[in-house]
Design an enzyme around this catalytic site. Structure first.
Site: not given
Length: 193
Positions: A16, A20, A24, A30, A37, A41
């Protein structure tokens, strides 16, 4: 099997993080991705806390009363985690801001602003909380005969528990700040009518 479950959870957590970073780096962020996400989580953490509620039973902790306190604690952590993040997401989305942005957190309690502004503080809290739960899961399965794993779990818990406590404090003030922001927004809308 418990060790495999632990390893898979940690792998998912690390995946995860890199997901991310990649989003980026390659400009693939988005609103939908941010929502997914946050939801995944929360689901992963809730799932582990639910498992912990079953692991810390009377046979492990020696008393049905203490086992009940563990279950209540894990339940409260699930509820706080979901509600604080959902309210944060909702309050900033209603202002058409990203939930981690400085603009979305303007006027919020300083701890919430720090949490989302200072990446290392954010990482300390998130990693510390998750690894506190990982340590608790491992310690529920390690026997006294395995001194190395027991010491490793105890050390991890000792190191990560303060970060977990800070994360829960952030969650409480995030929930309060988000609810205050929504109430203020409602009051402003009503006044402007």
């Amino acid at each position: 099997r418990w060790f495999l479950a632990l390893w898979l959870y940690i792998t998912s957590f690390v995946g995860d993080l890199f997901d991310g970073l990649a989003a980026r780096k390659f400009d693939q962020c988005s609103t939908y991705g941010g929502l997914l996400d946050m939801v995944t989580d929360r689901c992963a953490t809730a799932g582990l806390l639910f498992i912990l509620a079953g692991e810390y039973d009377a046979a492990l902790v020696g008393s049905t009363f203490v086992a009940g306190l563990y279950r209540l604690t894990f339940l409260m952590l699930i509820l706080l985690d979901i509600s604080s993040h959902w309210c944060q997401m909702y309050s900033t989305a209603s202002l058409q801001q990203h939930h981690k942005s400085d603009g979305g957190n303007e006027g919020r309690f300083f701890l919430v602003r720090w949490y989302y502004h200072y990446y290392y503080f954010f990482g300390y809290c998130c990693v510390g909380a998750e690894f506190t739960y990982v340590a608790l899961y491992g310690l529920a399965h390690v026997t006294e005969d395995d001194a190395f794993l027991k010491a490793l779990g105890d050390g991890l818990l000792l190191f990560c528990a303060p970060a977990c406590a800070v994360k829960q404090l952030v969650n409480v003030v995030q929930l309060a700040s988000a609810c205050h922001a929504v109430a203020s927004y409602d009051a402003k809308q009503r006044k402007d009518r």
